[in-house]
Motif scaffolding. Structure first.
Motif, PDB file in Angstrom:
ATOM      1  N   LEU A 218      32.376  96.483  56.603  1.00 25.96           N
ATOM      2  CA  LEU A 218      32.924  97.742  56.065  1.00 25.96           C
ATOM      3  C   LEU A 218      32.463  97.956  54.615  1.00 25.96           C
ATOM      4  CD1 LEU A 218      36.575  97.697  57.486  1.00 25.96           C
ATOM      5  CD2 LEU A 218      34.726  99.284  58.091  1.00 25.96           C
ATOM      6  N   CYS A 219      32.448  96.901  53.848  1.00 21.82           N
ATOM      7  CA  CYS A 219      32.019  97.053  52.447  1.00 21.82           C
ATOM      8  C   CYS A 219      30.539  97.427  52.369  1.00 21.82           C
ATOM      9  CB  CYS A 219      32.319  95.778  51.651  1.00 21.82           C
ATOM     10  SG  CYS A 219      34.084  95.581  51.351  1.00 21.82           S
ATOM     11  N   LEU A 220      29.730  96.858  53.284  1.00 24.65           N
ATOM     12  CA  LEU A 220      28.305  97.234  53.315  1.00 24.65           C
ATOM     13  C   LEU A 220      28.166  98.711  53.688  1.00 24.65           C
ATOM     14  CD1 LEU A 220      26.647  94.195  55.135  1.00 24.65           C
ATOM     15  CD2 LEU A 220      26.070  95.014  52.834  1.00 24.65           C
ATOM     16  N   LYS A 221      28.949  99.112  54.698  1.00 25.60           N
ATOM     17  CA  LYS A 221      28.853 100.490  55.197  1.00 25.60           C
ATOM     18  C   LYS A 221      29.186 101.497  54.095  1.00 25.60           C
ATOM     19  CE  LYS A 221      30.846 103.235  58.983  1.00 25.60           C
ATOM     20  NZ  LYS A 221      31.813 103.155  60.090  1.00 25.60           N
ATOM     21  N   TYR A 222      30.172 101.171  53.269  1.00 24.71           N
ATOM     22  CA  TYR A 222      30.615 102.151  52.271  1.00 24.71           C
ATOM     23  C   TYR A 222      30.181 101.801  50.846  1.00 24.71           C
ATOM     24  CZ  TYR A 222      33.222 103.983  56.171  1.00 24.71           C
ATOM     25  OH  TYR A 222      33.549 104.512  57.406  1.00 24.71           O
ATOM     26  N   ASN A 223      29.199 100.904  50.724  1.00 23.42           N
ATOM     27  CA  ASN A 223      28.657 100.568  49.400  1.00 23.42           C
ATOM     28  C   ASN A 223      29.699 100.069  48.411  1.00 23.42           C
ATOM     29  OD1 ASN A 223      25.901 100.964  49.440  1.00 23.42           O
ATOM     30  ND2 ASN A 223      26.242 103.203  49.567  1.00 23.42           N
ATOM     31  N   VAL A 224      30.538  99.192  48.883  1.00 21.88           N
ATOM     32  CA  VAL A 224      31.586  98.637  48.018  1.00 21.88           C
ATOM     33  C   VAL A 224      31.268  97.157  47.780  1.00 21.88           C
ATOM     34  CG1 VAL A 224      34.065  98.084  47.910  1.00 21.88           C
ATOM     35  CG2 VAL A 224      33.310 100.276  48.869  1.00 21.88           C
ATOM     36  N   LEU A 225      31.378  96.729  46.506  1.00 25.82           N
ATOM     37  CA  LEU A 225      31.132  95.322  46.189  1.00 25.82           C
ATOM     38  C   LEU A 225      32.369  94.495  46.527  1.00 25.82           C
ATOM     39  CD1 LEU A 225      29.516  95.835  42.680  1.00 25.82           C
ATOM     40  CD2 LEU A 225      28.324  95.289  44.819  1.00 25.82           C
ATOM     41  N   ILE A 226      32.145  93.199  46.733  1.00 20.69           N
ATOM     42  CA  ILE A 226      33.281  92.317  47.055  1.00 20.69           C
ATOM     43  C   ILE A 226      33.444  91.297  45.937  1.00 20.69           C
ATOM     44  CG2 ILE A 226      34.150  90.578  48.681  1.00 20.69           C
ATOM     45  CD1 ILE A 226      32.338  91.945  50.822  1.00 20.69           C
TER      46      ILE A 226
ATOM     47  N   TYR B 191      50.599  87.195  58.402  1.00 24.85           N
ATOM     48  CA  TYR B 191      50.085  88.480  57.920  1.00 24.85           C
ATOM     49  C   TYR B 191      48.701  88.756  58.488  1.00 24.85           C
ATOM     50  CZ  TYR B 191      53.884  89.131  54.617  1.00 24.85           C
ATOM     51  OH  TYR B 191      55.117  89.349  54.059  1.00 24.85           O
ATOM     52  N   GLU B 192      48.415  90.049  58.650  1.00 22.12           N
ATOM     53  CA  GLU B 192      47.109  90.476  59.177  1.00 22.12           C
ATOM     54  C   GLU B 192      46.575  91.624  58.327  1.00 22.12           C
ATOM     55  OE1 GLU B 192      48.376  89.807  63.855  1.00 22.12           O
ATOM     56  OE2 GLU B 192      48.363  91.829  63.000  1.00 22.12           O
ATOM     57  N   ILE B 193      45.291  91.879  58.495  1.00 21.03           N
ATOM     58  CA  ILE B 193      44.684  92.989  57.747  1.00 21.03           C
ATOM     59  C   ILE B 193      44.746  94.254  58.605  1.00 21.03           C
ATOM     60  CG2 ILE B 193      42.505  93.858  56.781  1.00 21.03           C
ATOM     61  CD1 ILE B 193      41.848  90.909  56.102  1.00 21.03           C
ATOM     62  N   ASP B 194      45.115  95.347  57.975  1.00 22.23           N
ATOM     63  CA  ASP B 194      45.111  96.646  58.653  1.00 22.23           C
ATOM     64  C   ASP B 194      43.715  97.256  58.429  1.00 22.23           C
ATOM     65  OD1 ASP B 194      45.346  99.271  59.401  1.00 22.23           O
ATOM     66  OD2 ASP B 194      47.304  99.574  58.453  1.00 22.23           O
ATOM     67  N   PHE B 195      42.828  97.021  59.391  1.00 23.42           N
ATOM     68  CA  PHE B 195      41.426  97.419  59.193  1.00 23.42           C
ATOM     69  C   PHE B 195      41.228  98.935  59.227  1.00 23.42           C
ATOM     70  CE2 PHE B 195      40.593  92.931  60.010  1.00 23.42           C
ATOM     71  CZ  PHE B 195      39.682  92.685  58.993  1.00 23.42           C
ATOM     72  N   ALA B 196      42.051  99.628  60.028  1.00 25.89           N
ATOM     73  CA  ALA B 196      41.889 101.089  60.068  1.00 25.89           C
ATOM     74  C   ALA B 196      42.199 101.660  58.685  1.00 25.89           C
ATOM     75  CB  ALA B 196      42.817 101.673  61.124  1.00 25.89           C
ATOM     76  N   ASP B 197      43.267 101.158  58.085  1.00 30.28           N
ATOM     77  CA  ASP B 197      43.638 101.619  56.748  1.00 30.28           C
ATOM     78  C   ASP B 197      42.573 101.186  55.727  1.00 30.28           C
ATOM     79  OD1 ASP B 197      45.748 102.633  54.802  1.00 30.28           O
ATOM     80  OD2 ASP B 197      45.402 100.606  54.050  1.00 30.28           O
ATOM     81  N   LEU B 198      42.053  99.974  55.899  1.00 34.65           N
ATOM     82  CA  LEU B 198      41.027  99.498  54.957  1.00 34.65           C
ATOM     83  C   LEU B 198      39.818 100.433  54.991  1.00 34.65           C
ATOM     84  CD1 LEU B 198      39.947  97.423  52.934  1.00 34.65           C
ATOM     85  CD2 LEU B 198      39.128  96.052  54.858  1.00 34.65           C
ATOM     86  N   GLU B 199      39.413 100.819  56.197  1.00 34.32           N
ATOM     87  CA  GLU B 199      38.241 101.698  56.304  1.00 34.32           C
ATOM     88  C   GLU B 199      38.520 103.030  55.607  1.00 34.32           C
ATOM     89  OE1 GLU B 199      36.250 101.912  60.051  1.00 34.32           O
ATOM     90  OE2 GLU B 199      34.640 103.084  59.132  1.00 34.32           O
ATOM     91  N   GLU B 200      39.716 103.562  55.814  1.00 34.10           N
ATOM     92  CA  GLU B 200      40.083 104.819  55.137  1.00 34.10           C
ATOM     93  C   GLU B 200      39.940 104.675  53.620  1.00 34.10           C
ATOM     94  OE1 GLU B 200      40.805 107.959  56.082  1.00 34.10           O
ATOM     95  OE2 GLU B 200      40.044 107.132  57.965  1.00 34.10           O
ATOM     96  N   LYS B 201      40.402 103.542  53.109  1.00 37.54           N
ATOM     97  CA  LYS B 201      40.400 103.339  51.658  1.00 37.54           C
ATOM     98  C   LYS B 201      38.968 103.150  51.141  1.00 37.54           C
ATOM     99  CE  LYS B 201      44.776 103.735  51.711  1.00 37.54           C
ATOM    100  NZ  LYS B 201      45.845 102.788  51.872  1.00 37.54           N
ATOM    101  N   LEU B 202      38.163 102.408  51.898  1.00 32.87           N
ATOM    102  CA  LEU B 202      36.801 102.125  51.431  1.00 32.87           C
ATOM    103  C   LEU B 202      35.902 103.361  51.495  1.00 32.87           C
ATOM    104  CD1 LEU B 202      36.152  98.626  53.065  1.00 32.87           C
ATOM    105  CD2 LEU B 202      36.756  99.073  50.691  1.00 32.87           C
ATOM    106  N   LYS B 203      36.259 104.293  52.374  1.00 29.92           N
ATOM    107  CA  LYS B 203      35.473 105.519  52.553  1.00 29.92           C
ATOM    108  C   LYS B 203      35.392 106.347  51.274  1.00 29.92           C
ATOM    109  CE  LYS B 203      36.023 107.032  57.270  1.00 29.92           C
ATOM    110  NZ  LYS B 203      36.971 107.640  58.184  1.00 29.92           N
ATOM    111  N   ASP B 204      36.448 106.270  50.492  1.00 30.28           N
ATOM    112  CA  ASP B 204      36.533 107.068  49.266  1.00 30.28           C
ATOM    113  C   ASP B 204      35.368 106.683  48.331  1.00 30.28           C
ATOM    114  OD1 ASP B 204      37.109 108.053  46.768  1.00 30.28           O
ATOM    115  OD2 ASP B 204      39.234 107.535  46.836  1.00 30.28           O
ATOM    116  N   SER B 205      34.562 107.664  47.975  1.00 28.62           N
ATOM    117  CA  SER B 205      33.345 107.335  47.207  1.00 28.62           C
ATOM    118  C   SER B 205      33.663 106.798  45.813  1.00 28.62           C
ATOM    119  CB  SER B 205      32.450 108.561  47.102  1.00 28.62           C
ATOM    120  OG  SER B 205      33.182 109.574  46.451  1.00 28.62           O
ATOM    121  N   GLN B 206      34.917 106.975  45.372  1.00 34.15           N
ATOM    122  CA  GLN B 206      35.294 106.428  44.055  1.00 34.15           C
ATOM    123  C   GLN B 206      35.564 104.925  44.108  1.00 34.15           C
ATOM    124  OE1 GLN B 206      34.517 108.857  41.759  1.00 34.15           O
ATOM    125  NE2 GLN B 206      36.430 108.364  40.712  1.00 34.15           N
ATOM    126  N   VAL B 207      35.728 104.388  45.333  1.00 32.42           N
ATOM    127  CA  VAL B 207      36.054 102.955  45.449  1.00 32.42           C
ATOM    128  C   VAL B 207      34.787 102.115  45.267  1.00 32.42           C
ATOM    129  CG1 VAL B 207      36.779 101.181  47.096  1.00 32.42           C
ATOM    130  CG2 VAL B 207      38.130 103.255  46.832  1.00 32.42           C
TER     131      VAL B 207
END
Ligand SMILES: Cc1ncc(COP(=O)(O)O)c(C=O)c1O
Length: 394
Positions: free
Chosen positions: A196-204, A153-169
């Motif tokens: 990506l998480c730093l870029k979109y202010n998402v905690l891990i 399995y691999e991570i779909d980074f393009a999709d991840l970026e789309e999801k993290l972009k959402d300011s509600q995430v």
């Protein structure tokens, strides 16, 4: 080696979830002829040092209130994480919690609001989803992709970026090693996630509960070790419960280097009255982390033997079935889609015909249909019997 993992231990009749309670999960299954390979605990005894420490504490006979956060607790966690994973923690970063799932719930409550989004990567450990929905937050999915050629399995980074972009995430939950697909994420994957998480202010929230269970050829890299910026947006969970079969004691440690996050988190622990651990939990954690290295080496060797046996067996005797070769954990993800059966037929083949109680693939998300998770932390004879029952059923 002073540990013998090749000893069959009968767990039936001990009120254990895996062997005594699977009929609750799989109605109609009969304890006489079913082989339980579901729920993630092991069929092995804990290290002798843990047993001795618990017996000594039990014999003392006074089981009053105690304190979880002590110098000896911190030192045990610090030394273990440094020895095994090369990350030097500071004592103040360590927050004891009574189990990882309650700790994730607490992070969600402390650091997000209702309707906020939390990203998970299905197929993934299904209680993640429950902790999100039970707290009225939104599950945002970034499904893993199966690279059919590589069989990994691999991570779909393009999709991840789309999801993290959402300011509600607000939070991304990392599972490393990944349950159920067995990936040990590489440094380049972790860095991309962190950036990506730093870029979109998402905690891990880095769930590294399986971090000790790394198979030969792979290396566990703590998310918090990458750099200070990533460390400061990360909460990491460690626990001896999978490694040393202590899940029933609920002992874990969150690592929260960022003081502001830590204070928020601790405030929520106090509100939930979750700051202290069971009297026996801290003792078990300390004994396991202080003395468990030899046990862990023996355990990994036994699991590796089980995996090698099963890969060979599946290859020879289970046409259309393949094992997604695990890089870590003792949980093994079987792909039954090549049998040509429908997902419903596959589930019934495993459960009703072969009578092997597993975690069905679809429990981990819709991506898991046609797959199943087998727990290989069992005696070799249990595995051999299960594989032969599958062969006969097929
Ligand atoms: C990824 C992951 N996190 C957490 C847990 C459970 O942790 P706890 O029993 O400490 O809540 C498991 C158990 O299988 C797991 O696989």
């Amino acid at each position: 080696m002073s540990y013998n993992f090749d000893e069959y231990i009968d767990r039936t009749g001990t009120n254990c979830a895996k062997w005594d309670h699977y009929a609750e999960q799989f109605p109609g299954m009969d304890a006489q002829d079913c082989i339980p390979m579901w729920v993630a605990d092991t069929d092995f005894r804990a290290p002798k040092e843990v047993i001795e420490a618990l017996v000594a504490k039990a014999q003392y006979g006074i089981y009053g209130y105690s304190r979880a956060k002590t110098k000896s607790f911190d030192e045990a966690v610090i030394n273990w994480v440094e020895k095994r994973h090369g990350w030097k923690l500071l004592p103040e970063w360590i927050v004891p919690t009574g189990g990882v799932v309650p700790a994730i719930t607490c992070a969600i409550q402390a650091l997000t609001k209702e309707e906020d989004g939390i990203v998970i990567q299905p197929p993934v450990y299904y209680p993640f989803k429950d902790t999100i929905t039970n707290n009225n937050r939104k599950v945002i999915e970034n499904p893993l992709r199966l690279n059919e050629e590589e069989g990994q399995y691999e991570i779909d980074f393009a999709d991840l970026e789309e999801k993290l972009k959402d300011s509600q995430v607000k939070i991304f939950i990392l599972c490393n090693p990944h349950n159920p697909v067995g990936r040990v994420w590489e440094e380049k994957d972790l860095r991309k996630i962190g950036e990506l998480c730093l870029k979109y202010n998402v905690l891990i929230f880095a769930d590294e509960i399986h971090g000790d269970l790394i198979l030969p050829g792979y290396k566990h890299i703590p998310m918090g070790l990458l750099n200070k910026e990533i460390r400061d947006i990360t909460i990491t969970s460690y626990s001896p419960s999978k490694t040393f079969n202590l899940a029933g004691l609920q002992a874990s440690a969150m690592v929260i280097p960022n003081e502001k996050l830590r204070l928020e988190y601790q405030k929520r622990l106090r509100i939930n009255r979750m700051t202290e651990l069971n009297y026996f939990a801290t003792t078990a954690l300390e004994a396991a982390y202080n003395h468990g290295e030899e046990y862990l080496e023996g355990f990994l060797e036994y699991i590796s033997g089980n995996i090698a046996y099963a890969i060979d067996f599946v290859d020879k005797h289970l046409p259309g079935v393949r094992i997604i070769k695990p890089q870590g954990t003792y949980l093994v993800w079987f792909d039954f889609r090549g049998t040509g059966l429908t997902p419903d037929e596959i589930d019934s083949l495993i459960i009703e015909k072969a009578k092997v109680a597993v975690d069905l693939g679809r429990w981990f998300g819709k991506e898991g249909a046609g797959f199943a998770r087998f727990n290989f932390a069992c005696h070799r004879s249990t595995l051999v019997k299960a594989l032969n029952q599958l062969k006969a059923a097929l």
